[in-house]
Every structure is written in C-alpha cells, then in structure tokens.
Design an enzyme around this catalytic site. Structure first.
Site, PDB file in Angstrom:
ATOM      1  N   THR A 187       4.227   2.386   2.590  1.00 19.09           N
ATOM      2  CA  THR A 187       4.189   1.768   3.563  1.00 19.09           C
ATOM      3  C   THR A 187       6.395   1.837   3.857  1.00 19.09           C
ATOM      4  O   THR A 187       6.691   0.589   4.443  1.00 19.09           O
ATOM      5  CB  THR A 187       4.114   0.381   2.948  1.00 19.09           C
ATOM      6  OG1 THR A 187       4.452   0.694   1.962  1.00 19.09           O
ATOM      7  CG2 THR A 187       2.800   0.248   4.252  1.00 19.09           C
ATOM      8  N   GLY A 188       6.625   2.305   3.243  1.00 21.77           N
ATOM      9  CA  GLY A 188       8.183   2.472   2.794  1.00 21.77           C
ATOM     10  C   GLY A 188       8.482   1.553   2.078  1.00 21.77           C
ATOM     11  O   GLY A 188      10.554   1.428   2.173  1.00 21.77           O
ATOM     12  N   HIS A 237     -24.106   4.601  18.634  1.00 24.17           N
ATOM     13  CA  HIS A 237     -22.912   4.027  18.327  1.00 24.17           C
ATOM     14  C   HIS A 237     -22.295   3.354  19.738  1.00 24.17           C
ATOM     15  O   HIS A 237     -21.894   2.270  19.842  1.00 24.17           O
ATOM     16  CB  HIS A 237     -22.064   5.267  17.457  1.00 24.17           C
ATOM     17  CG  HIS A 237     -22.168   4.430  15.912  1.00 24.17           C
ATOM     18  ND1 HIS A 237     -22.681   4.118  15.457  1.00 24.17           N
ATOM     19  CD2 HIS A 237     -22.545   6.371  15.569  1.00 24.17           C
ATOM     20  CE1 HIS A 237     -23.215   4.924  13.992  1.00 24.17           C
ATOM     21  NE2 HIS A 237     -22.818   6.104  14.123  1.00 24.17           N
ATOM     22  N   THR A 289       9.752   2.754  -1.201  1.00 23.06           N
ATOM     23  CA  THR A 289      11.433   3.964  -1.938  1.00 23.06           C
ATOM     24  C   THR A 289      12.286   4.139  -0.581  1.00 23.06           C
ATOM     25  O   THR A 289      13.741   3.954  -0.892  1.00 23.06           O
ATOM     26  CB  THR A 289      10.501   5.690  -2.389  1.00 23.06           C
ATOM     27  OG1 THR A 289       8.968   4.698  -3.003  1.00 23.06           O
ATOM     28  CG2 THR A 289      11.759   6.320  -2.693  1.00 23.06           C
ATOM     29  N   GLU A 292     -24.648   9.208  17.664  1.00 25.73           N
ATOM     30  CA  GLU A 292     -22.954   9.662  18.762  1.00 25.73           C
ATOM     31  C   GLU A 292     -23.312   7.903  20.090  1.00 25.73           C
ATOM     32  O   GLU A 292     -22.228   6.970  19.588  1.00 25.73           O
ATOM     33  CB  GLU A 292     -22.206  10.435  19.476  1.00 25.73           C
ATOM     34  CG  GLU A 292     -22.157  10.865  17.459  1.00 25.73           C
ATOM     35  CD  GLU A 292     -21.192  10.451  16.284  1.00 25.73           C
ATOM     36  OE1 GLU A 292     -20.266   8.877  16.127  1.00 25.73           O
ATOM     37  OE2 GLU A 292     -21.271  10.420  15.316  1.00 25.73           O
ATOM     38  N   ASP A 303     -22.356   6.154   8.106  1.00 24.48           N
ATOM     39  CA  ASP A 303     -22.754   5.303   8.082  1.00 24.48           C
ATOM     40  C   ASP A 303     -22.644   4.022   7.158  1.00 24.48           C
ATOM     41  O   ASP A 303     -22.633   2.149   6.607  1.00 24.48           O
ATOM     42  CB  ASP A 303     -24.045   4.914   9.167  1.00 24.48           C
ATOM     43  CG  ASP A 303     -22.548   5.622  10.528  1.00 24.48           C
ATOM     44  OD1 ASP A 303     -22.144   5.319  10.382  1.00 24.48           O
ATOM     45  OD2 ASP A 303     -23.308   6.059  11.176  1.00 24.48           O
ATOM     46  N   PRO A 341       0.809  -1.897   0.600  1.00 24.10           N
ATOM     47  CA  PRO A 341       0.202  -0.391   0.064  1.00 24.10           C
ATOM     48  C   PRO A 341       0.906   1.266  -0.042  1.00 24.10           C
ATOM     49  O   PRO A 341       1.988   1.040   0.238  1.00 24.10           O
ATOM     50  CB  PRO A 341      -0.931  -0.758   1.415  1.00 24.10           C
ATOM     51  CG  PRO A 341      -1.102  -1.770   1.729  1.00 24.10           C
ATOM     52  CD  PRO A 341       0.573  -1.964   1.078  1.00 24.10           C
ATOM     53  N   PRO A 342       0.475   2.319  -0.343  1.00 27.07           N
ATOM     54  CA  PRO A 342       1.122   3.646  -0.711  1.00 27.07           C
ATOM     55  C   PRO A 342       1.101   4.061   0.812  1.00 27.07           C
ATOM     56  O   PRO A 342       1.053   3.878   2.277  1.00 27.07           O
ATOM     57  CB  PRO A 342      -0.028   4.353  -0.805  1.00 27.07           C
ATOM     58  CG  PRO A 342      -1.088   3.870  -1.899  1.00 27.07           C
ATOM     59  CD  PRO A 342      -1.298   2.352  -0.761  1.00 27.07           C
TER      60      PRO A 342
END
Length: 681
Positions: free
Chosen positions: A242-243, A465, A245, A462, A536, A239-240
């Site tokens: 994550t390290g 939930h 490069t 809220e 939701d 995934p973008p």
C-alpha cells in the site's frame, strides 16, 4: 575539426585509486613462506642416478658421503676437487645449485642390500666416503601438513566477514569488533533521497499525518513556543503493497534531515547481545546527527509481543533487542530530536509496550486505495509508458477494486510487456485489461487439452455464475466470462464489486448464492456435480463461518463474536466456546450454505432457457462480456447508473445552476442601470 577540439572531446582519463586491504598482507606472507620453502629445497638442483651411473661414480672415488634419507633414497655428495671434472660442471652451473646440497640422488630399493653393496665396494676399492642415515620431509609434505590449518583459518575469516557485514574495520580484526555496530543506511546531505510527497499518489490522510512530523523538524519553534513536544514516533500500518515504505522515502526526501533506514531483521544476529548493541549504536548515531529520523521497516521482526512463544529459552535474543528499543525510545535522557518511523502489516502481534503513547504517539493506517486514489496511482505509473489515446484510466481504476499501489504498478508494467510481445508501438486499453486478467487469473493456457464433455461442464458452470449474479440485487455486476484455462482455474468470471464500507446480511447472502450458481447449474443440467467448485466452496465456507462467528449475523448464535483483534487467540490451544456451541455453529454454517444453494437452483430453474443459451454462446466464443448478457437476459433490473452517465448528469446540473445564477446577476445589473439613469434624468 582542430586538434584542440578533438582533444576536448576525449573523455578524461580516470585516475586509478589504490585501495589498501589488510588481507593482502596475509596473502603476501603466505606466498613468501611457500616461496622460501620451494626455492630453499635441495630437490631443484639434484639429478637422479641409475645403478650403473652410481657404481661408476663410486669406483672413481668422487663420492664424499652418502646420506640415506627415510631408508628409501640415497643423497650423493661429490668431493670438492672432483667437481672440477667436466662431467660435473654442467650441474654446478645451475642457478639452483648449492654446495651444501647433494648433487645426485639414487633410489636404491632394498636398504639392507644397498648397505651391503656399499661396504663391499668400500673395502674392495679402498674408498673413503662416509655413510649417514637421516629423515626428511619434502616441500609438498609440508604444504599438505599445513593445508588443514590454512583451510580452517580461511573459513574463520570468511565467517567473521559475513557476520560483520561489508564495512571495514581499520586494522587486523577490526571487522570483528564492528559486529555490534548498526547496519542502518544513512541518507544525509551527501546522499539525498529524491522521492517527495508529489511522487506518492493517494494516501492523502497518511500524507497529512507524516507531513506534520516533517514540518516539526523543519520549524520546531512553531510548536515548542506553545509548549508542544516533538512526537517520539509514528507507526505506519496497512496491508502489503500500500505504500508504507514509499511514504517513508517521501518523508526522507521532504524533511532534509539525516535519515537512517534499516529493516527489523538487521538487528537479529547469531550472537547473544548483538541486537541490543546495534539498537544502542543506532540511537547514538541518530542523536549525534539530531534532528534526525530513524525508519525501521518490518518492525514486527523484533517487536512481537513478549512471552507469547513459550517454547523459547529464558534468554531470548529478540526480547533483549525489543527491551533495548523500548528503553531507547522512551527512557532516561531521551530529550533529543530523534523521531522513529516504523512500518508493519502485522500490528496485531506487536508488543503493547511498544504501541503505547510516548513511544509511537500515532498510528497511521495506510489502507488500500479507493477508486479515486487508484486513478491517481495509475497516472503516476503510466508516465514512463508510451500510451495510446484509447486508454481509459477511470475505467481501469474502476476495474481494479482491492488492488494495492504495488499491484497497480505491476499492472502497468505487465501491460507494457503485453504490448511489446505483440510488437505494438504504444500501450492500448486492451493491453491493460489483458494485464489485469493475467495478474488476477494467471497465465492463459491455450494448449491445455480438455474433452468436449469437460468443456461443456465448465461452460454451464460459468454460465450459472453469470445468470444468478445477473438476477440478484446485491451481487456484483458481471464484466466478462471465459472458459479459457488460466493458472489453476479452468474457467473464470470477472465481476465489478461495489466498494462498500459496511456490508449487510442481504448483500453477503446474495454473493454466496451467486458463488454457488456454478455448482447449482451442473446439478440442474447434468444431474451430477463435479470437483470444479472447490474454490467456490472454500470461499463461501469461510464467508459463512465469518458471518456466524465473527460478525454475529446468526439468530440462533446471537449477537456474539469470537474474533480477537489482539491476535492472542492464535496462541490458545482451546476454543472460546463450548462443544455444544461448536455443534450449533457447524449446523448454522451448513444451513446457511444449503439455503443459498437451493435458492440458486430455483433461480436457474426459472431461467433455464437463458442459462442454456448463455452456455452455448460461451462454448462458441469462449469469452463473453456484459453486452452479451444484456442480449440474452435483458437489462439488469437492479443496474445502477453508469459512472460516465452519472458524471455527465452532475456536470449538466452544475452548468444549469451556474447559468441560472448568471441570469439572476444580469437581471440585477439591468435593474441597477435603470435606477441610475432615472436619477440622472
């Protein structure tokens, strides 16, 4: 202080180095042409005459000839002997004066009247001047005539420079021929990369994989003497953020070999054949500096599967570039020590020929960090920060599930900004929590105007939930509930989800029920529902569809999945199931959601008093935490042992086991000493 010391403290004068640019030649030539036209013009040394002044000069017979230019202006040339007169000497002393140029100009107006007056004066006063007609253009007319061509040439030069990059060509037009050259940035002994594996927190499995590649480049004999071959390439997938490069930079810093770094988009150009030419040039440079590493970031820009895009022409530049890359990675004559590292977060769209063994021999999955890895990443990013003693890194790691390394770096930076905004001298634990809220929920909008009715609706939403999630076994435990608007949301509930490798049906159903708790609370208390449950509903609809069509968790549909991991389904215009099955899927999704909605209403009906108390407290404080829920709802029946308590118990058990081992060892030593003393006696 002595003069010598003063002189030593002075900074050395940096010698100016003259750098020649060939475009200066064009500028100098253009300036010379303009200067020649400007200074060679006769207009600089001439003066304008009035009609009376012209008639006076004409009657004195000082005029040698009159040249009519463009039927509009008369150039007046004075005789050589007349120039000795006092009134002409000031004009002849001018630095711009030229004997071949006219001394005066006269704007006569109508040409026919002027020629008639000249004939009359010549006959009446017996004058001997000549008359001539000619056509000329001025300096500015010439400039405006050449201006469009100069503009076109300037645009052409600018476009050529943009297409060929910033590199010099070594001569006129050299940059045009460099358009097929590789744009890779080279890191070698002159320009070293300082990043090492110590700077990469977490990613232990990925580090072991790439470390083997580094070891092969450093000690190739260790592997080749056993018959092993150098791997052609390694693909970093994940995934973008994550390290990927960062891991490649660490390889460059550890390998101590030439490292070529570029992006997949660097091969793409508007000219046909440029991408393939740059691939050839890249591998040629890498082979010359062998052993070396090539790193291509975002390789999906050129590595997408061929033939998927049916709307492109037959001569697709991207496909030509990919074909050349496939040839270079595993074609004839590729016996040099060049390893290709690539990174992408879209491995599903890459061409199968690129993914096969022999090109990318290994795929290294760089996943999102777990709790321990997040703790290590936090420790790396808090090094430059001035930290307070109350910061609990372990709690922060637990509080940020699903965060990538880039997200954690952003949290640390945002925490420092929050602390600075409040004029603090150190970054406190609360600053990190505020930073997480800011990143996840958005900017807090304290000045947003809401009516009391809207605020009450949000509070019960809220609270619904919170109440449902608190009573369900597999729902994530609640951390904080707020009705302060953030970003696009009017209220939010923060949970601490458990990190699971696999998810069971009961767990997914409990999460759906907790998500529907907000709308269920509105229906139960007010008898009406609002649009506040949009996010939701979107979440649970996607989740229900995934349960039925992806994970095969529906009894009516059966153990069938319509998920295609190869990514080919994105390009199909037909569904992989019949219309009857589509109707059944829709019915199952609706039944699944409605069942959990009724379940949420039932739970809230049983705990209606606690729901009302919780909502009123939320209206009063605007933000409540897990401790407040314990006071109202009691201890969570399914609560797991806190991490700190569990760790303390494990440490205590280790200490007790170690103490027992030492006691047994001491008893053995005492018995041995008794035996020795008996033998001596």
């Amino acid at each position: 202080m002595s003069k010598d010391k003063k002189n030593n403290n002075k900074k050395p004068f940096k010698e100016f180095k003259f750098k020649f640019n060939f475009y200066w030649v064009y500028g100098i030539l253009f300036a010379l042409i303009i200067g020649y036209q400007f200074f060679n013009s006769s207009e600089l040394a001439t003066s304008k005459l009035t009609e009376n002044e012209f008639n006076e000069i004409l009657k004195e017979n000082d005029v040698e000839k009159v040249v009519i230019v463009n039927n509009d202006v008369a150039q007046v040339f004075i005789k050589a002997e007349a120039l000795q007169k006092e009134k002409y000497k000031d004009k002849t002393k001018s630095p711009f004066y030229n004997a071949k140029d006219p001394l005066y100009v006269f704007d006569f107006g109508d040409l026919q009247n002027f020629e008639k007056d000249l004939s009359t004066n010549k006959a009446e006063y017996k004058l001997d001047f000549d008359t001539n007609n000619t056509t000329e253009t001025s300096v500015w007319d010439g400039i405006f005539m050449w201006l469009p061509f100069i503009f076109i040439i300037a645009i052409w030069i600018f476009i050529m420079r943009r297409m060929s990059g910033s590199g010099g060509g070594g001569g006129p037009g050299g940059q045009i021929f460099n358009i097929g050259k590789s744009k890779a940035k080279l890191f070698d002994q002159d320009q070293k990369v300082q990043t090492s594996f110590k700077d990469v927190a977490g990613l232990e499995g990925a580090k072991e994989e790439v470390q083997e590649i580094v070891d092969f480049l450093k000690n190739p004999d260790k592997y080749t003497k056993l018959g092993g071959k150098i791997p052609k390439g390694a693909l970093l997938v994940g995934p973008p953020g994550t390290g990927k490069t960062l891991l490649a930079k660490a390889v460059a810093g550890e390998a101590k070999v030439p490292f070529f770094s570029l992006s997949g988009s660097d091969f793409v150009e508007m000219f046909v054949g440029v991408g393939a030419s740059r691939v050839r040039d890249l591998f040629k440079q890498a082979a010359q500096k062998s052993p070396s590493i090539i790193f291509i970031d975002e390789i999906d820009a050129i590595g997408r599967a061929r033939g998927k895009n049916n709307f492109s022409g037959g001569n697709d530049e991207r496909e030509n570039t990919l074909n050349q890359l496939l040839t270079e990675m595993d074609g004839f004559g590729t016996d040099v020590n060049v390893i290709v590292l690539a990174a992408t977060n879209r491995a599903d769209v890459l061409d199968k020929a690129l993914m096969r063994a022999g090109r990318f021999d290994r795929q290294i999955y760089v996943d999102l960090p777990d709790m321990n890895e997040r703790k290590e990443i936090f420790e790396v990013h808090i090094r430059p920060l001035k930290m307070s003693k109350d910061v609990d890194i372990e709690f922060l790691a637990k509080q940020t599930p699903g965060f990538s390394g880039a997200d954690i770096a952003n949290v640390c930076n945002e925490a420092a900004l929050v602390a600075a905004r409040q004029d603090k001298k150190a970054v406190h634990h609360q600053d990190f929590l505020d930073a997480v809220d800011r990143i996840v929920g958005g900017l807090e909008k304290k000045n947003k105007i809401m009516t009391q009715k809207e605020k009450k609706t949000i509070a019960f939403h809220e609270a619904g939930h919170a109440t449902v999630s608190w009573t369900l076994e597999h729902a994530a435990p609640l951390v904080k509930v707020t009705i302060v608007p953030r970003g696009q949301s009017l209220g939010a509930a923060w949970y601490l989800p458990e990190e699971r490798m696999i998810v069971q049906t009961e767990q997914m159903l409990d999460e759906m029920c907790a998500t529907l708790g907000g709308r269920a609370a509105e229906k139960l208390i007010f008898g009406k529902i609002s649009t506040g449950a949009l996010s939701d509903l979107e979440k649970i609809t996607k989740q229900a569809r995934a349960m039925i069509t992806v994970y095969g968790l529906s009894e009516k549909i059966g153990n069938i999945t319509y998920y295609d991991s190869s990514g080919q389904s994105d390009y199909n215009f037909s569904k992989p199931y019949s219309e009857e099955t589509a109707v059944l899927i829709d019915q199952e999704i609706s039944h699944l959601i409605e069942t959990q909605y009724k379940r949420a209403i039932q739970i809230l009906t049983e705990h209606k008093e606690e729901l009302t108390t919780l909502a009123e407290l939320l209206l009063e404080k605007e933000v409540i935490f897990g401790d407040d829920l314990v006071k109202i709802l009691g201890e969570r029946p399914f609560a797991k042992e806190p991490l700190a308590v569990s760790k303390a118990k494990k440490d205590l058990q280790k200490k007790e086991a170690k103490k027992a081992v030492e006691e047994v060892k001491d008893e053995k030593d005492v018995n041995n000493e008794g035996e020795i003393s008996t033998e001596l006696a």
